[in-house]
Design a protein around this motif. Sequence first.
Motif, PDB file in Angstrom:
ATOM      1  N   ARG A  14      88.217  57.273  44.356  1.00 38.03           N
ATOM      2  CA  ARG A  14      87.993  58.659  44.775  1.00 38.03           C
ATOM      3  C   ARG A  14      89.294  59.464  44.820  1.00 38.03           C
ATOM      4  NH1 ARG A  14      82.750  57.738  45.976  1.00 38.03           N
ATOM      5  NH2 ARG A  14      82.292  55.797  47.112  1.00 38.03           N
ATOM      6  N   LEU A  15      90.292  58.995  44.084  1.00 36.25           N
ATOM      7  CA  LEU A  15      91.584  59.679  44.077  1.00 36.25           C
ATOM      8  C   LEU A  15      91.489  61.137  43.625  1.00 36.25           C
ATOM      9  CD1 LEU A  15      94.589  59.408  44.633  1.00 36.25           C
ATOM     10  CD2 LEU A  15      94.889  58.568  42.285  1.00 36.25           C
ATOM     11  N   PRO A  16      90.696  61.484  42.596  1.00 35.24           N
ATOM     12  CA  PRO A  16      90.583  62.898  42.216  1.00 35.24           C
ATOM     13  C   PRO A  16      90.058  63.771  43.362  1.00 35.24           C
ATOM     14  CG  PRO A  16      89.755  61.517  40.452  1.00 35.24           C
ATOM     15  CD  PRO A  16      89.989  60.607  41.624  1.00 35.24           C
ATOM     16  N   VAL A  17      89.131  63.240  44.138  1.00 29.82           N
ATOM     17  CA  VAL A  17      88.602  63.989  45.284  1.00 29.82           C
ATOM     18  C   VAL A  17      89.689  64.185  46.326  1.00 29.82           C
ATOM     19  CG1 VAL A  17      86.962  63.921  47.207  1.00 29.82           C
ATOM     20  CG2 VAL A  17      86.218  63.248  44.915  1.00 29.82           C
ATOM     21  N   LEU A  18      90.415  63.115  46.637  1.00 29.87           N
ATOM     22  CA  LEU A  18      91.492  63.205  47.624  1.00 29.87           C
ATOM     23  C   LEU A  18      92.548  64.211  47.199  1.00 29.87           C
ATOM     24  CD1 LEU A  18      93.045  62.265  50.135  1.00 29.87           C
ATOM     25  CD2 LEU A  18      93.969  60.388  48.748  1.00 29.87           C
ATOM     26  N   LEU A  19      92.984  64.137  45.962  1.00 27.49           N
ATOM     27  CA  LEU A  19      94.036  65.043  45.483  1.00 27.49           C
ATOM     28  C   LEU A  19      93.571  66.496  45.465  1.00 27.49           C
ATOM     29  CD1 LEU A  19      95.499  62.911  42.556  1.00 27.49           C
ATOM     30  CD2 LEU A  19      96.443  63.201  44.855  1.00 27.49           C
ATOM     31  N   LYS A  20      92.322  66.714  45.104  1.00 25.78           N
ATOM     32  CA  LYS A  20      91.764  68.069  45.118  1.00 25.78           C
ATOM     33  C   LYS A  20      91.741  68.625  46.531  1.00 25.78           C
ATOM     34  CE  LYS A  20      87.485  70.630  44.061  1.00 25.78           C
ATOM     35  NZ  LYS A  20      86.090  70.511  43.525  1.00 25.78           N
ATOM     36  N   TRP A  21      91.315  67.784  47.479  1.00 22.25           N
ATOM     37  CA  TRP A  21      91.267  68.242  48.877  1.00 22.25           C
ATOM     38  C   TRP A  21      92.675  68.502  49.416  1.00 22.25           C
ATOM     39  CZ3 TRP A  21      92.968  65.250  53.191  1.00 22.25           C
ATOM     40  CH2 TRP A  21      92.810  65.915  54.411  1.00 22.25           C
ATOM     41  N   LEU A  22      93.624  67.618  49.119  1.00 21.43           N
ATOM     42  CA  LEU A  22      94.998  67.819  49.575  1.00 21.43           C
ATOM     43  C   LEU A  22      95.557  69.136  49.053  1.00 21.43           C
ATOM     44  CD1 LEU A  22      96.563  64.256  49.107  1.00 21.43           C
ATOM     45  CD2 LEU A  22      96.007  65.380  51.275  1.00 21.43           C
ATOM     46  N   ILE A  47     100.339  60.180  44.936  1.00 22.28           N
ATOM     47  CA  ILE A  47     100.496  60.784  46.267  1.00 22.28           C
ATOM     48  C   ILE A  47     101.832  61.523  46.351  1.00 22.28           C
ATOM     49  CG2 ILE A  47     100.753  60.272  48.734  1.00 22.28           C
ATOM     50  CD1 ILE A  47      97.872  60.029  47.708  1.00 22.28           C
ATOM     51  N   ASN A  48     102.894  60.908  45.838  1.00 21.50           N
ATOM     52  CA  ASN A  48     104.200  61.571  45.814  1.00 21.50           C
ATOM     53  C   ASN A  48     104.166  62.840  44.974  1.00 21.50           C
ATOM     54  OD1 ASN A  48     106.225  58.506  45.768  1.00 21.50           O
ATOM     55  ND2 ASN A  48     105.305  59.607  47.470  1.00 21.50           N
ATOM     56  N   ALA A  49     103.478  62.783  43.838  1.00 18.02           N
ATOM     57  CA  ALA A  49     103.387  63.947  42.958  1.00 18.02           C
ATOM     58  C   ALA A  49     102.645  65.099  43.628  1.00 18.02           C
ATOM     59  CB  ALA A  49     102.691  63.560  41.653  1.00 18.02           C
ATOM     60  N   ALA A  50     101.765  64.761  44.558  1.00 21.39           N
ATOM     61  CA  ALA A  50     101.034  65.790  45.301  1.00 21.39           C
ATOM     62  C   ALA A  50     101.868  66.379  46.436  1.00 21.39           C
ATOM     63  CB  ALA A  50      99.734  65.204  45.858  1.00 21.39           C
ATOM     64  N   THR A 245      82.215  61.672  45.817  1.00 22.60           N
ATOM     65  CA  THR A 245      82.989  61.835  47.037  1.00 22.60           C
ATOM     66  C   THR A 245      82.699  60.729  48.039  1.00 22.60           C
ATOM     67  OG1 THR A 245      83.621  63.510  48.673  1.00 22.60           O
ATOM     68  CG2 THR A 245      81.268  63.237  48.242  1.00 22.60           C
ATOM     69  N   SER A 246      83.481  60.684  49.097  1.00 24.01           N
ATOM     70  CA  SER A 246      83.247  59.750  50.197  1.00 24.01           C
ATOM     71  C   SER A 246      82.018  60.169  50.990  1.00 24.01           C
ATOM     72  CB  SER A 246      84.472  59.723  51.119  1.00 24.01           C
ATOM     73  OG  SER A 246      84.219  58.999  52.295  1.00 24.01           O
ATOM     74  N   ASP A 247      81.488  59.246  51.789  1.00 24.23           N
ATOM     75  CA  ASP A 247      80.388  59.601  52.681  1.00 24.23           C
ATOM     76  C   ASP A 247      80.889  60.229  53.980  1.00 24.23           C
ATOM     77  OD1 ASP A 247      81.477  57.162  53.375  1.00 24.23           O
ATOM     78  OD2 ASP A 247      79.599  56.031  53.235  1.00 24.23           O
ATOM     79  N   HIS A 248      82.209  60.308  54.138  1.00 19.91           N
ATOM     80  CA  HIS A 248      82.833  61.015  55.266  1.00 19.91           C
ATOM     81  C   HIS A 248      83.401  62.346  54.784  1.00 19.91           C
ATOM     82  CE1 HIS A 248      83.228  57.587  58.244  1.00 19.91           C
ATOM     83  NE2 HIS A 248      82.931  56.932  57.131  1.00 19.91           N
TER      84      HIS A 248
END
Length: 257
Positions: A14-22, A47-50, A245-248
């Motif tokens: 779910r990295l694309p979702v995390l990066l989009k949200w960040l 994560i560093n690139a974000a 996406t996550s269920d949270h």
Amino acid sequence: MKIATYNVNGINGRLPVLLKWLDQSKPDIVCLQELKAPQEKFPIEEINAAGYQAIWKGQKSWNGVAILSRGYEITEVQNSLPGNPDDVQSRYIEAIINKVVICCLYLPNGNPYPSEKFEYKLEWIKRLKKRAKQLIKMDLPAIIIGDFNIIPKEIDVYKPEKWTNDALFRKEVRKAFSDLQKQGWIDTIRLLNPDKQIFTFWDYMYKSYDRNAGIRLDHILLSPYLSSSIDHCGIDSEVRGWEKTSDHAPVWISLKK
């Protein structure tokens, strides 16, 4: 300072979702749970690139916790909950960021009830309460944050009558959450929304998100030291509706400078 918690339910998948949200939310500090990745598979380059640095403790296939920081140095304190050296599950990581103690946790689910898993949950909570009490006595700016796998009250669950014997809603764990509050810890989301039904988790089945049939599992507890710093908070519930996406949903608070 904006501080968030997010059970990503598999950080690499779910990295694309995390990066989009960040990118959209831009929290300063993020506590992640359920990485479901071994230590060496944490996507630190992305994560560093974000714009974030990170500390983490992974575990193959399940569990795993991490703390991300944007603009603040991270000093790791410990990466396991004290009190049981035989516990190898990756569920707790603690750090100091901008002079605030950040305790990121992924508390055991405990289902089914009764079972050894439920007893492990109670033992884990006992250790958490001990650490929480130590922090209160130190009179520090501290935050206990993450997926508690505890539904504190009936207002925090859709159709509470169906959850009576679920490990998330058993009277023993609800009492434990109340005991933390009696120590002085502030349930910030509930403090700022005293009468509003708020959910942070929606099951993938039965169109739970579409029906808003959810539960509140993700909490942000502040020490009394930070009580005057509370500004506002939010649940980014729309993230739960994104594809793959996550269920949270992410949960966050903003603290005054």
